[in-house]
Design a protein around this motif. Structure first.
Motif, PDB file in Angstrom:
ATOM      1  N   ILE A 192       0.845  -1.210   0.000  1.00 42.78           N
ATOM      2  CA  ILE A 192       0.000   0.000   0.000  1.00 42.78           C
ATOM      3  C   ILE A 192       0.875   1.254   0.000  1.00 42.78           C
ATOM      4  O   ILE A 192       0.661   2.190  -0.771  1.00 42.78           O
ATOM      5  N   LYS A 193       1.894   1.256   0.879  1.00 40.23           N
ATOM      6  CA  LYS A 193       2.789   2.427   0.968  1.00 40.23           C
ATOM      7  C   LYS A 193       3.503   2.671  -0.353  1.00 40.23           C
ATOM      8  O   LYS A 193       3.609   3.809  -0.809  1.00 40.23           O
ATOM      9  N   ASN A 194       3.989   1.577  -0.992  1.00 43.38           N
ATOM     10  CA  ASN A 194       4.670   1.723  -2.286  1.00 43.38           C
ATOM     11  C   ASN A 194       3.737   2.297  -3.331  1.00 43.38           C
ATOM     12  O   ASN A 194       4.090   3.210  -4.068  1.00 43.38           O
ATOM     13  N   GLU A 195       2.527   1.756  -3.362  1.00 42.79           N
ATOM     14  CA  GLU A 195       1.538   2.230  -4.363  1.00 42.79           C
ATOM     15  C   GLU A 195       1.225   3.703  -4.171  1.00 42.79           C
ATOM     16  O   GLU A 195       1.145   4.473  -5.119  1.00 42.79           O
ATOM     17  N   LEU A 196       1.013   4.101  -2.882  1.00 43.99           N
ATOM     18  CA  LEU A 196       0.680   5.502  -2.603  1.00 43.99           C
ATOM     19  C   LEU A 196       1.853   6.423  -2.934  1.00 43.99           C
ATOM     20  O   LEU A 196       1.667   7.490  -3.482  1.00 43.99           O
ATOM     21  N   ASN A 197       3.067   5.981  -2.591  1.00 42.28           N
ATOM     22  CA  ASN A 197       4.263   6.791  -2.907  1.00 42.28           C
ATOM     23  C   ASN A 197       4.406   6.976  -4.407  1.00 42.28           C
ATOM     24  O   ASN A 197       4.712   8.060  -4.889  1.00 42.28           O
ATOM     25  N   ASN A 198       4.163   5.908  -5.163  1.00 45.25           N
ATOM     26  CA  ASN A 198       4.293   5.994  -6.609  1.00 45.25           C
ATOM     27  C   ASN A 198       3.217   6.878  -7.223  1.00 45.25           C
ATOM     28  O   ASN A 198       3.457   7.569  -8.204  1.00 45.25           O
ATOM     29  N   SER A 199       2.019   6.879  -6.607  1.00 46.38           N
ATOM     30  CA  SER A 199       0.947   7.717  -7.171  1.00 46.38           C
ATOM     31  C   SER A 199       1.176   9.200  -6.887  1.00 46.38           C
ATOM     32  O   SER A 199       0.690  10.060  -7.592  1.00 46.38           O
ATOM     33  N   VAL A 200       1.967   9.495  -5.830  1.00 47.33           N
ATOM     34  CA  VAL A 200       2.246  10.906  -5.490  1.00 47.33           C
ATOM     35  C   VAL A 200       3.376  11.440  -6.375  1.00 47.33           C
ATOM     36  O   VAL A 200       3.355  12.577  -6.811  1.00 47.33           O
TER      37      VAL A 200
END
Length: 307
Positions: free
Chosen positions: A298-306
């Motif tokens: 989840i953290k990786n996905e959110l970081n990549n979307s930002v």
């Protein structure tokens, strides 16, 4: 206490309702009060999802600053918006008796549920749980206060939007045909109102502590401990609900992938007199059952979307 207790609040209709409720309760106990409305960044920046702003407690930050600057004596919050870590020197003085914890769907007809459709929510938790149940649906981002979100639903061609039942009930905007989502686990502390004050302001802390509802205090404590241990904040699809029946605390918690495709869930009970650390132990169970890996994804996905 003869001094006027200055009550800080956001200026949305729901926030003012909450602050006025606290004001009436304090005045009934013989205290003098004044309402001080403050605009929050969360209400002003509506074009970005919350998690992209990198701020925990975006709706509470402005009031926290006013509190620390001593421009207000207490702040009244929807407890689910409050970060699990309060600012230095700020303490919880009371959790008011909790309202309904359920989410609801405000809709334009429910035929779409078995087919394809679009629903709106700004919450990762609601989005993930919705997609887990309705994988064919599309979920779009919806931000703003309750009133503006209802207007956006009318103006757009979405089939529905998800809201906290308590919020709509409080300002008398709950549609009669709203669909109760009793399968969706609420945000930790959903339906509860929290009063915070400066720790050093002992007279105010004492005055507000009279409004504390013990069962609501305990259940929200368990849920927020679960959230904090999972490192949730606003950034992960985490649901939690603790209920007290016959001196036993019943807990349900979940962590979902952002797209709802996988989840880790926990259901436990514990005696009320052994409730210390209960939320934490439930969170550890989730982390050990695949939740740690899911949290990293989840953290990786959110970081990549930002970025």
């Amino acid at each position: 206490m003869k001094n006027v207790i200055r009550i800080g609040t956001r200026d949305s209709e729901l926030a003012l309702w909450q602050a006025t409720t606290v004001q009436n309760k304090l005045e009934a106990l013989g205290h003098n009060t004044a309402l001080i409305p403050v605009k929050s960044t969360g209400d002003l920046v509506l074009d970005k999802p919350l998690y992209e702003m990198g701020i925990t407690g975006i709706f509470t930050k402005t009031l926290d600053v006013a509190l620390i600057k001593e421009e207000i004596d207490i702040a009244v919050h929807s407890m689910k918006d409050v970060p699990t870590q309060l600012p230095k020197g700020v303490v919880k003085t009371a959790v008011l008796e909790r309202a309904d914890t359920n989410d609801i769907l405000v809709h334009k007809g429910t035929d779409f549920l078995d087919n394809e459709g679009t629903i709106a929510t700004g919450s990762l938790r609601r989005k993930a749980q919705w997609l887990a149940k309705y994988p064919k649906h599309k979920v779009v981002d919806l931000r703003g206060n309750v009133n503006s979100r209802l207007i956006k639903l009318i103006e757009n061609d979405w089939q529905g939007a998800v809201f906290a039942k308590a919020g709509l009930e409080r300002i008398k905007l709950l549609p009669k045909d709203a669909l109760e989502l009793d399968w969706m686990l609420p945000a930790p502390a959903q339906g509860a109102m929290l009063i915070v004050a400066l720790e050093k302001n002992e007279a105010v802390v004492e005055a507000c502590s009279e409004l504390n509802h013990e069962n609501s205090n305990i259940t929200t404590l368990v849920e927020r401990e679960f959230l904090r241990t999972l490192e949730g904040g606003c950034t992960a699809p985490i649901g939690a609900l603790a209920e007290i029946k016959n001196k036993t605390v019943y807990f349900k918690g979940c962590l979902h992938a952002l797209d709802g495709s996988t989840s880790v869930e926990v259901t436990k009970e514990r005696s009320l007199n052994k409730v210390m650390g209960f939320g934490k132990s439930c969170a550890y169970e989730v982390l050990e059952s695949g939740g740690k890996q899911l949290m990293d994804e989840i953290k990786n996905e959110l970081n990549n979307s930002v970025h």
